[in-house]
Design an enzyme around this catalytic site. Structure first.
Site, PDB file in Angstrom:
ATOM      1  N   GLY A 224       0.835  -1.204   0.000  1.00  0.00           N
ATOM      2  CA  GLY A 224       0.000   0.000   0.000  1.00  0.00           C
ATOM      3  C   GLY A 224       0.868   1.250   0.000  1.00  0.00           C
ATOM      4  CB  SER A 225       3.846   2.155   1.984  1.00  0.00           C
ATOM      5  OG  SER A 225       3.191   1.764   3.163  1.00  0.00           O
TER       6      SER A 225
ATOM      7  CG  ASP B 140       2.676  -9.473   5.229  1.00  0.00           C
ATOM      8  OD1 ASP B 140       2.718  -9.989   6.358  1.00  0.00           O
ATOM      9  OD2 ASP B 140       1.932  -8.504   4.949  1.00  0.00           O
TER      10      ASP B 140
ATOM     11  CE  LYS C 196       8.189 -29.858  16.552  1.00  0.00           C
ATOM     12  NZ  LYS C 196       9.241 -30.005  15.541  1.00  0.00           N
TER      13      LYS C 196
ATOM     14  N   GLY D 108       9.599 -28.442  11.263  1.00  0.00           N
ATOM     15  CA  GLY D 108       9.128 -29.821  11.097  1.00  0.00           C
ATOM     16  C   GLY D 108       7.666 -29.973  11.490  1.00  0.00           C
TER      17      GLY D 108
ATOM     18  NE  ARG E 113       5.916 -40.671  11.579  1.00  0.00           N
ATOM     19  CZ  ARG E 113       6.988 -40.005  11.960  1.00  0.00           C
ATOM     20  NH1 ARG E 113       8.073 -40.653  12.291  1.00  0.00           N
ATOM     21  NH2 ARG E 113       6.980 -38.690  12.026  1.00  0.00           N
TER      22      ARG E 113
ATOM     23  CB  ILE F  51       4.403 -37.441  22.068  1.00  0.00           C
ATOM     24  CG1 ILE F  51       5.785 -36.803  22.120  1.00  0.00           C
ATOM     25  CG2 ILE F  51       4.429 -38.937  22.355  1.00  0.00           C
ATOM     26  CD1 ILE F  51       6.434 -36.842  23.498  1.00  0.00           C
TER      27      ILE F  51
ATOM     28  CG  HIS G 298       0.119  -6.826  15.952  1.00  0.00           C
ATOM     29  ND1 HIS G 298      -1.151  -7.329  15.991  1.00  0.00           N
ATOM     30  CD2 HIS G 298       0.147  -5.928  14.939  1.00  0.00           C
ATOM     31  CE1 HIS G 298      -1.874  -6.755  15.042  1.00  0.00           C
ATOM     32  NE2 HIS G 298      -1.114  -5.898  14.396  1.00  0.00           N
TER      33      HIS G 298
ATOM     34  CD  GLN H  88       3.163 -13.739  13.375  1.00  0.00           C
ATOM     35  OE1 GLN H  88       3.332 -14.447  12.397  1.00  0.00           O
ATOM     36  NE2 GLN H  88       1.953 -13.373  13.766  1.00  0.00           N
TER      37      GLN H  88
HETATM   38  O1  F6P Z   1       1.466  -6.386   6.446  1.00  0.00           O
HETATM   39  C1  F6P Z   1       1.961  -6.687   7.712  1.00  0.00           C
HETATM   40  C2  F6P Z   1       0.871  -7.207   8.602  1.00  0.00           C
HETATM   41  O2  F6P Z   1       1.450  -7.518   9.854  1.00  0.00           O
HETATM   42  C3  F6P Z   1       0.097  -8.407   8.058  1.00  0.00           C
HETATM   43  O3  F6P Z   1       0.785  -9.616   8.188  1.00  0.00           O
HETATM   44  C4  F6P Z   1      -1.168  -8.330   8.886  1.00  0.00           C
HETATM   45  O4  F6P Z   1      -2.249  -8.931   8.216  1.00  0.00           O
HETATM   46  C5  F6P Z   1      -1.382  -6.832   9.021  1.00  0.00           C
HETATM   47  O5  F6P Z   1      -0.123  -6.222   8.807  1.00  0.00           O
HETATM   48  C6  F6P Z   1      -1.927  -6.392  10.357  1.00  0.00           C
HETATM   49  O6  F6P Z   1      -2.123  -5.024  10.293  1.00  0.00           O
HETATM   50  P1  F6P Z   1      -2.460  -4.106  11.538  1.00  0.00           P
HETATM   51  O7  F6P Z   1      -1.213  -3.945  12.345  1.00  0.00           O
HETATM   52  O8  F6P Z   1      -2.906  -2.827  10.932  1.00  0.00           O
HETATM   53  O9  F6P Z   1      -3.514  -4.823  12.322  1.00  0.00           O
END
Ligand code: F6P
Length: 319
Positions: free
Chosen positions: A104-105, A128, A155, A186, A212, A215, A250, A252
């Site tokens: 978008g930016s 992403d 895990k 994995g 198999r 666990i 978030h 992440q």
């Molecule tokens: O584009 C980065 C991202 O973290 C996406 O993975 C996620 O869907 C979106 O932004 C979340 O956006 P916002 O922080 O505006 O909720």
């Protein structure tokens, strides 16, 4: 070129600070003044600017987030808003703009040059990895390391309790994060938007793994494919054992950038200033075959980055 501006926009990504640092320091070394635009396009419209110099970006490379802060600015889809933005940049003597952000930016940047003749260079910054024509965007590697670390921890507890964990990760409409995280931890399975999910086959696979003697069970779900709740609902009655859900959210997007992201951001930041200086605008810095190259913004944005299906096959083959 005497003066440029730099901003971070959209969802933040680890490594954005390293890119800002590189832009500012390389520009200063080339006698170019840098204006930092705070809060992305929204801050541009509010003239929320700060003068930046060599020392104002000291000690920021290792920091997560972005010191310039960021925002999503839906008004920027309007041509009149972009016209207003161009007027503001001209008023401040800005001869070129560097935008660090996602799809978008980069669209906003493309239109600023196309319609308003503001020279722009984009730097792909998003966890992403959904920007076409570049192997990697800034922030992807750090995000993957965060996800992998979280899954490893899940895990441990999954094994102790002999449970299945459905882990939802970000990625918007891309399954890249889920695929790579699934492959390198994995995981039993990945659920991604690029491939329709067959819950019956998935349930059978998980049951076979249990027979198999395995666990724990990890299923990584990309947010663009389904919610972890939906996947759990479909699987629970099929596999017949306890399931738990974790939505990483978030977390992440935060954290100190990895060496890879710091390096990529530093190289792209320098390249962006160099491209502007040479009059090579309307481009994005891209990582292709180990090199940083300019790619036309319109070429990038008319494509959807496709997921490398070899990674998906590897995930299935090795789990
Ligand atoms: O584009 C980065 C991202 O973290 C996406 O993975 C996620 O869907 C979106 O932004 C979340 O956006 P916002 O922080 O505006 O909720």
């Amino acid at each position: 070129m005497k003066k440029i501006a730099v901003m971070t926009s959209g969802g933040d990504a680890p490594g954005m600070n390293a890119a800002i640092r590189a832009v500012v320091r390389y520009a200063v070394r080339n006698d170019i003044q840098v204006l930092g635009i705070q809060r992305g396009y929204a801050g541009l419209l509010d003239e929320d600017f700060i003068e930046m110099d060599f020392s104002s970006v000291g000690g920021i490379m290792e920091k997560g987030g972005t010191i310039l802060r960021s925002s999503r600015c839906p008004e920027f889809v309007r041509k009149e808003t972009r016209q207003e933005a161009a007027k503001i940049l001209a008023k401040h003597g800005v001869e070129g703009l560097i935008v660090i952000g996602g799809e978008g930016s980069l669209h906003g940047a493309m239109f600023l040059e196309e319609e308003q003749k503001v020279p722009v260079v984009g730097i792909p910054g998003t966890i992403d990895n959904d920007i076409a024509m570049t192997d990697m965007s800034i922030g992807v590697d750090t995000c993957l390391n965060t996800v992998v670390d979280a899954i490893q921890k899940l895990k441990d507890t999954a094994s102790s309790h002999e449970r299945a964990f459905i882990v939802e990760v970000m990625g918007r409409s891309s399954g890249y994060i889920a695929t790579v995280a699934g492959l390198v931890t994995g995981a039993e399975a990945i659920v991604i938007p690029e491939i329709p999910v067959n819950y019956e086959a998935l349930g059978n696979k998980i049951l076979k793994e249990r027979e198999r003697g395995k666990i724990n069970c990890i299923v990584v779900v990309a947010e663009g494919a389904a919610s972890a709740y939906t996947v759990a609902r479909h699987l629970e009655h099929r596999i017949g054992y306890e399931t738990r859900i974790t939505i990483l959210g978030h977390i992440q997007r935060g954290g100190s950038p990895t060496a890879f992201d710091r390096l990529l951001a530093s190289r792209m930041g320098v390249a962006a200033v160099e491209f502007l200086k040479r009059g090579n605008s309307y481009v994005m810095t891209a990582l292709q075959g180990g090199k940083i190259v300019p790619v036309k913004l319109d070429e990038v944005l008319k494509q959807k980055k496709s997921l490398n299906m070899e990674l998906v096959e590897l995930t299935a083959l090795l789990s």
